[in-house]
Design a protein around this motif. Structure first.
Motif, short mmCIF file in Angstrom:
data_model
loop_
_atom_site.label_atom_id
_atom_site.label_comp_id
_atom_site.label_asym_id
_atom_site.label_seq_id
_atom_site.Cartn_x
_atom_site.Cartn_y
_atom_site.Cartn_z
N THR A 73 -0.79 0.49 -9.50
CA THR A 73 -1.53 1.62 -8.93
C THR A 73 -2.63 1.12 -8.00
O THR A 73 -2.84 1.68 -6.92
CB THR A 73 -2.14 2.48 -10.05
OG1 THR A 73 -1.10 2.93 -10.90
CG2 THR A 73 -2.87 3.68 -9.48
N PHE A 74 -3.31 0.07 -8.41
CA PHE A 74 -4.38 -0.50 -7.59
C PHE A 74 -3.83 -1.01 -6.26
O PHE A 74 -4.37 -0.71 -5.19
CB PHE A 74 -5.07 -1.64 -8.34
CG PHE A 74 -6.04 -2.42 -7.50
CD1 PHE A 74 -7.25 -1.89 -7.12
CD2 PHE A 74 -5.72 -3.71 -7.08
CE1 PHE A 74 -8.15 -2.61 -6.34
CE2 PHE A 74 -6.61 -4.44 -6.30
CZ PHE A 74 -7.82 -3.89 -5.94
N VAL A 103 -12.86 4.30 -6.22
CA VAL A 103 -13.32 3.80 -7.52
C VAL A 103 -12.12 3.48 -8.40
O VAL A 103 -11.14 4.25 -8.45
CB VAL A 103 -14.20 4.86 -8.22
CG1 VAL A 103 -14.62 4.37 -9.61
CG2 VAL A 103 -15.44 5.15 -7.39
N ILE A 104 -12.16 2.34 -9.08
CA ILE A 104 -11.14 2.01 -10.06
C ILE A 104 -11.81 1.75 -11.40
O ILE A 104 -13.01 1.48 -11.48
CB ILE A 104 -10.30 0.78 -9.65
CG1 ILE A 104 -11.17 -0.49 -9.65
CG2 ILE A 104 -9.64 0.97 -8.31
CD1 ILE A 104 -10.36 -1.76 -9.57
N ASN A 105 -11.01 1.85 -12.45
CA ASN A 105 -11.47 1.46 -13.78
C ASN A 105 -10.26 0.98 -14.57
O ASN A 105 -9.18 0.79 -14.01
CB ASN A 105 -12.16 2.64 -14.49
CG ASN A 105 -11.31 3.89 -14.48
OD1 ASN A 105 -10.11 3.85 -14.77
ND2 ASN A 105 -11.91 5.01 -14.13
N LYS A 106 -10.43 0.77 -15.85
CA LYS A 106 -9.36 0.16 -16.64
C LYS A 106 -8.18 1.09 -16.86
O LYS A 106 -7.14 0.67 -17.40
CB LYS A 106 -9.93 -0.32 -17.98
CG LYS A 106 -10.83 -1.53 -17.82
CD LYS A 106 -11.23 -2.12 -19.14
CE LYS A 106 -12.05 -3.39 -18.92
NZ LYS A 106 -12.46 -4.02 -20.19
N THR A 107 -8.28 2.34 -16.44
CA THR A 107 -7.12 3.24 -16.54
C THR A 107 -6.13 2.97 -15.41
O THR A 107 -5.00 3.43 -15.45
CB THR A 107 -7.57 4.71 -16.50
OG1 THR A 107 -8.20 4.99 -15.23
CG2 THR A 107 -8.56 5.01 -17.62
N PHE A 108 -6.57 2.24 -14.36
CA PHE A 108 -5.70 1.89 -13.24
C PHE A 108 -4.82 0.71 -13.64
O PHE A 108 -5.31 -0.31 -14.11
CB PHE A 108 -6.53 1.48 -12.02
CG PHE A 108 -6.97 2.62 -11.15
CD1 PHE A 108 -6.56 2.71 -9.85
CD2 PHE A 108 -7.81 3.60 -11.64
CE1 PHE A 108 -6.97 3.76 -9.04
CE2 PHE A 108 -8.23 4.64 -10.86
CZ PHE A 108 -7.81 4.72 -9.55
N LEU A 125 -3.73 -9.29 -4.01
CA LEU A 125 -4.36 -8.06 -4.48
C LEU A 125 -4.30 -7.97 -6.01
O LEU A 125 -5.26 -7.52 -6.65
CB LEU A 125 -3.68 -6.84 -3.87
CG LEU A 125 -4.01 -6.53 -2.40
CD1 LEU A 125 -3.10 -5.42 -1.88
CD2 LEU A 125 -5.46 -6.14 -2.24
N GLY A 126 -3.19 -8.39 -6.58
CA GLY A 126 -3.08 -8.39 -8.04
C GLY A 126 -4.08 -9.32 -8.68
O GLY A 126 -4.69 -9.00 -9.73
N VAL A 155 -3.11 -0.30 -0.26
CA VAL A 155 -2.23 -0.21 0.91
C VAL A 155 -2.34 1.16 1.55
O VAL A 155 -2.40 1.30 2.78
CB VAL A 155 -0.77 -0.51 0.51
CG1 VAL A 155 0.17 -0.26 1.68
CG2 VAL A 155 -0.64 -1.96 0.03
N GLU A 156 -2.41 2.20 0.73
CA GLU A 156 -2.56 3.56 1.25
C GLU A 156 -3.83 3.71 2.07
O GLU A 156 -3.83 4.28 3.17
CB GLU A 156 -2.56 4.54 0.07
CG GLU A 156 -2.81 5.98 0.47
CD GLU A 156 -3.01 6.88 -0.75
OE1 GLU A 156 -3.62 7.95 -0.58
OE2 GLU A 156 -2.58 6.51 -1.85
#
Length: 750
Positions: free
Chosen positions: A73-74, A64-69, A227-228, A79-80
């Protein structure tokens, strides 16, 4: 040809019905595994990302991502997870050679690869072998008897050696692996014996330097840029909400294009944007559109926007444009309501936390006596007693709603179960001798024999504390034992509700769309005898408007007539209104009262009460004056105070449901405006009469009754002005923080 043939609008309740998703495909350098990184869902500011590998059946990763990422970091997170998705990596070499290497064998010292196809292995050997520019047969002939030659450029362990019998041996160090007769024979044996020689052969086929480049699992900059871009699109898109699909067509009907339509709201500045995305997720965003924009302006903006997407597209016709306008408007209303609720929901959450975390206090101690007197016609029966084994009590709203006592008569060995099936007992009444219960009303063995609750129970102080407030809870007491009664916290009597009034969605109504309400009812049960109680509860409530909708004009009183100062017509001296307007346009409604008498209908899980109170209404008045073609608006707040008598049927079955049917009679007394404006009342058709009838049906149900006291609070009803025969309806649905006073079903903690 009909316009409808050119295009159509399809409205769906599920977002992305056609399966459009936002995704990119990523690869590691030198590896043919292709990873799909895609957005799969979005909710409450969180976006779910899924990563899958097209080459290897592994374990798809979701995070899960949100605007704090941050974007970095994303990218690093993706990649991880890519590294952990696959079970095997497919390494790419020159000449389109691909090897499958298990993920756990990714260190050069212990790496291995899955046995490839014969053709692939032959290619790899031929690419590494050094035959000094000779063909295979010639090279074998050139080897002298009892001598050997290295056959791989960078590996001395593997040799061809011709023995004394003039046969060529293929050796790994000093070990002979097989006899080589010809080229085909050589490759056949290599393939057959691959598993036994692969550990040595792998260093010949892949150098350490080449392997480490592959094993680094590097993602090049072009993929990181992709990805960006995905990150930017996802987080920007998370502000958009899908509302519809539209098919745009060309005049000659040569082809259609399906577009998703989404909306992004800016509540602070009161505008929104539309976004149209095609099947390839190529998106165009509209200019800002004000919430107050009417359909005519909306139509011009959308048709102009469609032409910017493609100048050849045909405009939407009137029917479809009207449908889209209503969809967008309805979405904006819901979004504004949701945004307006946020600060109140936070306050409610804080309030719930504060209630739940208060330290437990105690009201007193309740003792169950062992041997008690028996009564007939309220007089003690000589030579007969009742011997108690144990009892269970269930308190609700400061009353023992269920009391079950198990024991035997001294002259009868039978076991009796004594139940208060006729009426409940307030905690206060355990200290008086007015309440009797039949031992077994339909049993000849105990015919007309009664117990007195004052004999059964003794209520003592707990340390320095003694009151009649009992937490909603069940207890079991053995004879001659004592239990401590938990005190009901003051805030546990209180509930906060955020309501939506569906009638407020119609701008022709004066109903407010969003309202906040707080209610408190404290049962005191001053005097109780059997079914009847006197002065049984105090109550207070306050209801305030949070949001009126886009059109505030319908939520203000418009005066029938006004009087202005003769010297300055900007000064309003008086305004004439209908008396019922205080209620129809109120933005604040607060009441305080006392229930005077109460009658319990226990078989129906119902209590009837009659009470008296005071109620305050505040309403807004708006006067509009046109000066030089410009509207000059003045607003005033008007006040009214009313006497109120009310009757209520309180329905509380031992289920996840509760209800109140309330009828009240008000005398509306206007108290003018704080701006020193005289308020006059329209006498036509009895609009100045003060009598108002209120009818409300409140319904309650806990969402998760085992864990929480929060739940649904609905209200259907309204107000009726007896003089003008005018009716103001309400249909409210909301979420209440605490329904412990309204639903007779306890949580597990209770």
């Amino acid at each position: 040809m009909k316009k409808k043939d050119f295009f159509s609008v399809f409205i769906f309740s599920f977002a992305f019905f056609f399966g459009f998703t936002q995704s990119v495909k990523i690869q590691f350098d030198h590896i043919s595994n292709e990873y799909k990184v895609e957005k799969i869902s979005s909710s409450n500011g969180d976006t779910n990302i899924l990563i899958t590998d097209n080459k290897s059946i592994g374990d798809p990763k979701q995070f899960v991502i949100n605007k704090t990422f941050s974007q970095t970091t994303f990218v690093n997170k993706v990649v991880e997870h890519m590294k952990s998705v696959s079970k095997s990596y497919f390494f790419q070499f020159k000449d389109k050679i691909t090897l499958e290497i298990p993920k756990e064998k990714l260190k050069y010292k212990d790496y291995s690869f899955i046995k490839p196809e014969r053709q692939t292995l032959d290619k790899m050997i031929k690419g590494a072998i050094d035959l000094n520019n000779k063909d295979f047969e010639e090279y074998l002939t050139s080897i002298a008897t009892d001598s050997s030659k290295n056959i791989f450029t960078k590996e001395e362990h593997f040799k061809f050696k011709k023995n004394s019998d003039n046969k060529v041996e293929f050796k790994n160090g000093e070990n002979t692996l097989f006899i080589v007769d010809n080229e085909k024979n050589f490759y056949d044996n290599i393939y057959e014996k691959f598993e036994t020689i692969s550990d040595s052969l792998k260093k010949v086929l892949i150098s350490k330097e080449a392997f480490n480049k592959i094993a680094s699992l590097n993602v090049n900059d072009s993929y990181k840029i992709s990805l960006g871009e995905l990150y930017d699109e996802i987080l920007k898109d998370s502000d958009y909400t899908f509302i519809s699909n539209v098919v745009l067509s060309y005049p000659d009907n040569k082809k259609d294009s399906i577009y998703n339509i989404s909306v992004r709201n800016n509540h602070d500045l009161k505008f929104y944007n539309l976004k149209f995305c095609n099947e390839n997720l190529e998106c165009k965003k509209s200019i800002k559109i004000l919430y107050s924009s009417e359909k005519v302006i909306f139509k011009k903006i959308v048709n102009s926007f469609i032409k910017k997407i493609d100048t050849n597209f045909v405009h939407l016709n009137e029917d479809y444009m009207a449908e889209l306008y209503l969809l967008v408007k309805a979405h904006n209303e819901k979004s504004i309501i949701k945004d307006a609720q946020k600060p109140y929901n936070k306050k409610i959450d804080s309030l719930v936390t504060a209630i739940e975390n208060l330290a437990t206090q105690y009201s007193g101690k309740l003792k169950l006596n062992k041997t008690i007197r028996v009564y007939r016609k309220k007089k003690p029966v000589q030579d007969t007693t009742f011997k108690v084994d144990y009892a269970t009590l269930r308190f609700f709203n400061n009353k023992a709603k269920e009391i079950v006592v198990v024991g035997q008569l001294s002259n009868n060995s039978r076991e009796f179960t004594v139940v208060n099936y006729q009426f409940s007992i307030p905690l206060r009444s355990f200290r008086n001798s007015l309440n009797f219960v039949p031992i077994s009303p339909n049993d000849d063995d105990a015919h007309r024999l009664y117990l007195n609750y004052n004999d059964l129970f003794e209520y003592y102080p707990k340390d320095e504390s003694s009151n009649y407030s009992a937490r909603n809870k069940a207890y079991k007491i053995k004879a001659d034992s004592t239990v401590v009664i938990e005190e009901r916290k003051l805030m546990d009597y209180f509930t906060a509700v955020v309501f939506s009034d569906f009638l407020g969605l119609n701008n022709q109504n004066s109903n407010s769309i969003l309202q906040a309400e707080g209610r408190i009812k404290i049962p005191i049960w001053i005097h109780n005898w059997s079914y009847f109680s006197i002065l049984h509860s105090l109550y207070a409530d306050i209801n305030a408007t949070i949001y009126n909708g886009f059109d505030d004009n319908s939520r203000f009183i418009t005066p029938i007539s006004v009087a202005v100062d003769s010297n300055d017509d900007n000064i309003l001296l008086s305004a004439t209104i209908n008396n019922f307007d205080y209620i129809k346009y109120n933005n604040l409604n607060a009441g305080l009262g006392l229930d005077l008498i109460n009658l319990e209908l226990k078989g129906l899980s119902t209590e009837w009460s009659f009470g008296y109170g005071l109620r305050y209404y505040r309403a807004g008045l708006k006067h509009t004056k046109v000066e030089d073609g410009v509207d000059v608006v003045k607003r005033y707040q008007l006040n009214a105070l009313t006497h109120e008598i009310s009757t209520n049927f309180e329905i509380r079955p031992q289920l996840n449901f509760g209800a109140d049917l309330n009828v009240a009679f008000n005398w509306l007394n206007g108290r003018g405006s704080v701006e020193n404006l005289d308020i006059l009342y329209n006498q036509q058709d009895d609009n100045d009469k003060k009598e108002v009838l209120r009818l409300q049906l409140n319904l309650y149900s806990k969402v998760n009754p085992n864990e929480s006291n929060g739940g649904i609070y609905a209200r259907i009803g309204g107000f009726y002005h007896i003089g003008a025969k005018d009716f103001y309806p309400q249909i409210l649905v909301g979420y209440a923080t605490n329904l412990s006073s309204f639903v007779n079903k306890f949580t597990k903690k209770e």
